[in-house]
Design a protein around this motif. Structure first.
Motif, PDB file in Angstrom:
ATOM      1  N   ASP A 187       1.421  15.362  -4.359  1.00  0.00           N
ATOM      2  CA  ASP A 187       2.122  16.065  -5.430  1.00  0.00           C
ATOM      3  C   ASP A 187       2.389  15.155  -6.628  1.00  0.00           C
ATOM      4  O   ASP A 187       3.238  15.439  -7.459  1.00  0.00           O
ATOM      5  CB  ASP A 187       3.440  16.633  -4.901  1.00  0.00           C
ATOM      6  CG  ASP A 187       4.400  15.568  -4.380  1.00  0.00           C
ATOM      7  OD1 ASP A 187       4.052  14.361  -4.441  1.00  0.00           O
ATOM      8  OD2 ASP A 187       5.488  15.932  -3.912  1.00  0.00           O
ATOM      9  N   GLY A 188       1.667  14.037  -6.692  1.00  0.00           N
ATOM     10  CA  GLY A 188       1.865  13.082  -7.775  1.00  0.00           C
ATOM     11  C   GLY A 188       2.861  11.988  -7.448  1.00  0.00           C
ATOM     12  O   GLY A 188       3.060  11.071  -8.231  1.00  0.00           O
ATOM     13  N   SER A 189       3.502  12.080  -6.287  1.00  0.00           N
ATOM     14  CA  SER A 189       4.442  11.042  -5.874  1.00  0.00           C
ATOM     15  C   SER A 189       3.818  10.213  -4.752  1.00  0.00           C
ATOM     16  O   SER A 189       2.747  10.544  -4.242  1.00  0.00           O
ATOM     17  CB  SER A 189       5.765  11.661  -5.404  1.00  0.00           C
ATOM     18  OG  SER A 189       5.564  12.419  -4.223  1.00  0.00           O
ATOM     19  N   PHE A 190       4.503   9.143  -4.369  1.00  0.00           N
ATOM     20  CA  PHE A 190       3.995   8.244  -3.351  1.00  0.00           C
ATOM     21  C   PHE A 190       5.048   8.014  -2.277  1.00  0.00           C
ATOM     22  O   PHE A 190       6.251   7.983  -2.556  1.00  0.00           O
ATOM     23  CB  PHE A 190       3.602   6.895  -3.965  1.00  0.00           C
ATOM     24  CG  PHE A 190       2.452   7.004  -4.915  1.00  0.00           C
ATOM     25  CD1 PHE A 190       1.157   6.875  -4.466  1.00  0.00           C
ATOM     26  CD2 PHE A 190       2.665   7.267  -6.260  1.00  0.00           C
ATOM     27  CE1 PHE A 190       0.086   6.986  -5.337  1.00  0.00           C
ATOM     28  CE2 PHE A 190       1.607   7.379  -7.142  1.00  0.00           C
ATOM     29  CZ  PHE A 190       0.304   7.238  -6.679  1.00  0.00           C
ATOM     30  N   ALA A 191       4.577   7.832  -1.051  1.00  0.00           N
ATOM     31  CA  ALA A 191       5.469   7.483   0.054  1.00  0.00           C
ATOM     32  C   ALA A 191       5.873   6.018  -0.087  1.00  0.00           C
ATOM     33  O   ALA A 191       5.276   5.274  -0.873  1.00  0.00           O
ATOM     34  CB  ALA A 191       4.757   7.708   1.392  1.00  0.00           C
ATOM     35  N   ALA A 192       6.869   5.610   0.684  1.00  0.00           N
ATOM     36  CA  ALA A 192       7.292   4.212   0.675  1.00  0.00           C
ATOM     37  C   ALA A 192       6.109   3.318   1.038  1.00  0.00           C
ATOM     38  O   ALA A 192       5.252   3.698   1.840  1.00  0.00           O
ATOM     39  CB  ALA A 192       8.437   3.994   1.654  1.00  0.00           C
ATOM     40  N   GLY A 193       6.072   2.131   0.464  1.00  0.00           N
ATOM     41  CA  GLY A 193       4.956   1.213   0.671  1.00  0.00           C
ATOM     42  C   GLY A 193       5.041   0.460   1.985  1.00  0.00           C
ATOM     43  O   GLY A 193       6.117   0.272   2.557  1.00  0.00           O
ATOM     44  N   ASN A 232      -5.608   5.080   8.254  1.00  0.00           N
ATOM     45  CA  ASN A 232      -4.214   5.357   7.942  1.00  0.00           C
ATOM     46  C   ASN A 232      -3.567   4.249   7.102  1.00  0.00           C
ATOM     47  O   ASN A 232      -2.413   3.894   7.319  1.00  0.00           O
ATOM     48  CB  ASN A 232      -3.405   5.625   9.207  1.00  0.00           C
ATOM     49  CG  ASN A 232      -2.128   6.381   8.908  1.00  0.00           C
ATOM     50  OD1 ASN A 232      -2.075   7.109   7.927  1.00  0.00           O
ATOM     51  ND2 ASN A 232      -1.126   6.190   9.727  1.00  0.00           N
ATOM     52  N   ALA A 233      -4.326   3.683   6.182  1.00  0.00           N
ATOM     53  CA  ALA A 233      -3.862   2.642   5.259  1.00  0.00           C
ATOM     54  C   ALA A 233      -3.425   1.364   5.966  1.00  0.00           C
ATOM     55  O   ALA A 233      -2.609   0.617   5.454  1.00  0.00           O
ATOM     56  CB  ALA A 233      -2.760   3.159   4.353  1.00  0.00           C
ATOM     57  N   GLU A 234      -3.954   1.094   7.139  1.00  0.00           N
ATOM     58  CA  GLU A 234      -3.675  -0.157   7.845  1.00  0.00           C
ATOM     59  C   GLU A 234      -4.937  -1.012   7.842  1.00  0.00           C
ATOM     60  O   GLU A 234      -6.053  -0.496   7.866  1.00  0.00           O
ATOM     61  CB  GLU A 234      -3.207   0.114   9.269  1.00  0.00           C
ATOM     62  CG  GLU A 234      -1.861   0.814   9.305  1.00  0.00           C
ATOM     63  CD  GLU A 234      -1.341   0.995  10.722  1.00  0.00           C
ATOM     64  OE1 GLU A 234      -1.829   0.280  11.623  1.00  0.00           O
ATOM     65  OE2 GLU A 234      -0.472   1.839  10.913  1.00  0.00           O
ATOM     66  N   PHE A 235      -4.730  -2.329   7.831  1.00  0.00           N
ATOM     67  CA  PHE A 235      -5.844  -3.256   7.718  1.00  0.00           C
ATOM     68  C   PHE A 235      -5.718  -4.367   8.747  1.00  0.00           C
ATOM     69  O   PHE A 235      -4.616  -4.778   9.108  1.00  0.00           O
ATOM     70  CB  PHE A 235      -5.889  -3.862   6.304  1.00  0.00           C
ATOM     71  CG  PHE A 235      -6.105  -2.840   5.239  1.00  0.00           C
ATOM     72  CD1 PHE A 235      -7.385  -2.477   4.868  1.00  0.00           C
ATOM     73  CD2 PHE A 235      -5.031  -2.216   4.629  1.00  0.00           C
ATOM     74  CE1 PHE A 235      -7.595  -1.509   3.902  1.00  0.00           C
ATOM     75  CE2 PHE A 235      -5.220  -1.253   3.652  1.00  0.00           C
ATOM     76  CZ  PHE A 235      -6.507  -0.895   3.292  1.00  0.00           C
ATOM     77  N   VAL A 292       0.866  -1.171   0.000  1.00  0.00           N
ATOM     78  CA  VAL A 292       0.000   0.000   0.000  1.00  0.00           C
ATOM     79  C   VAL A 292       0.905   1.224   0.000  1.00  0.00           C
ATOM     80  O   VAL A 292       1.734   1.383   0.891  1.00  0.00           O
ATOM     81  CB  VAL A 292      -0.925   0.010   1.233  1.00  0.00           C
ATOM     82  CG1 VAL A 292      -1.780   1.268   1.244  1.00  0.00           C
ATOM     83  CG2 VAL A 292      -1.796  -1.237   1.266  1.00  0.00           C
ATOM     84  N   LEU A 293       0.763   2.073  -1.012  1.00  0.00           N
ATOM     85  CA  LEU A 293       1.557   3.293  -1.123  1.00  0.00           C
ATOM     86  C   LEU A 293       0.626   4.485  -1.039  1.00  0.00           C
ATOM     87  O   LEU A 293      -0.304   4.604  -1.844  1.00  0.00           O
ATOM     88  CB  LEU A 293       2.322   3.338  -2.446  1.00  0.00           C
ATOM     89  CG  LEU A 293       3.486   2.369  -2.599  1.00  0.00           C
ATOM     90  CD1 LEU A 293       3.014   0.960  -2.852  1.00  0.00           C
ATOM     91  CD2 LEU A 293       4.402   2.822  -3.695  1.00  0.00           C
TER      92      LEU A 293
END
Length: 157
Positions: free
Chosen positions: A9-15, A58-61, A3-4
């Motif tokens: 700004d069009g970029s992604f954080a580390a997955g 927060n993108a956690e499952f 999950v990124l």
């Protein structure tokens, strides 16, 4: 599965990695437990299961809950098919030429599976009110039989 998160700004954080079932080939997101957080559903082709991961924010499952599907599930769709205001799942099973429908039973869980036969080598499903009667319908694309299987819904509530 990684999950990124978008940085805006069009970029992604580390997955961040999330353990899945065997050989996931499709993923979708929907709020299936009504908590306004997105939950993740996967078609796990080698384990022949629908994988359900309730969103924690927060993108956690949460840990995966598996539901049996047909042979080689390849696509998952979510919608309220029976009008009970709970999300139901449709899993396309490529090798068994079927779709598995599971009614939502609340709290992000699904009930008993109902299988429907479709054409050869189904690959994806789409949900819409095709005949404008207020009920959700779905169509399945069958690539080897060059056909589309259409299922018209009827509300139980």
């Amino acid at each position: 599965m990684s999950v990124l998160l978008g940085a805006g700004d069009g970029s992604f954080a580390a997955g961040t990695d999330q353990a899945t079932g065997k050989h996931p080939v499709f993923v979708t997101f929907a709020d299936i437990d009504g908590d306004r957080l997105l939950d993740m559903l996967t078609a796990d082709s080698s384990s022949n299961e629908l994988g359900v991961y309730l969103g924690l924010g927060n993108a956690e499952f949460a840990a995966r809950v598996g539901y049996a599907a047909g042979s080689y599930p390849s696509h998952v769709s979510v919608a309220d098919l029976n009008g009970d205001r709970l999300p139901d799942s449709i899993v396309v099973n490529t090798f068994s030429a079927s779709v598995s429908v599971r009614p939502g039973v609340g709290r992000g869980a699904f009930g008993d599976r109902i299988d429907y036969t479709v054409g050869q080598f189904p690959e994806a499903a789409a949900i819409a009110d095709l005949n404008e009667d207020g009920s959700a319908d779905f169509a399945v694309v069958n690539s080897l039989s060059n056909s589309v299987s259409v299922f018209l819904g009827t509300r139980t509530n």
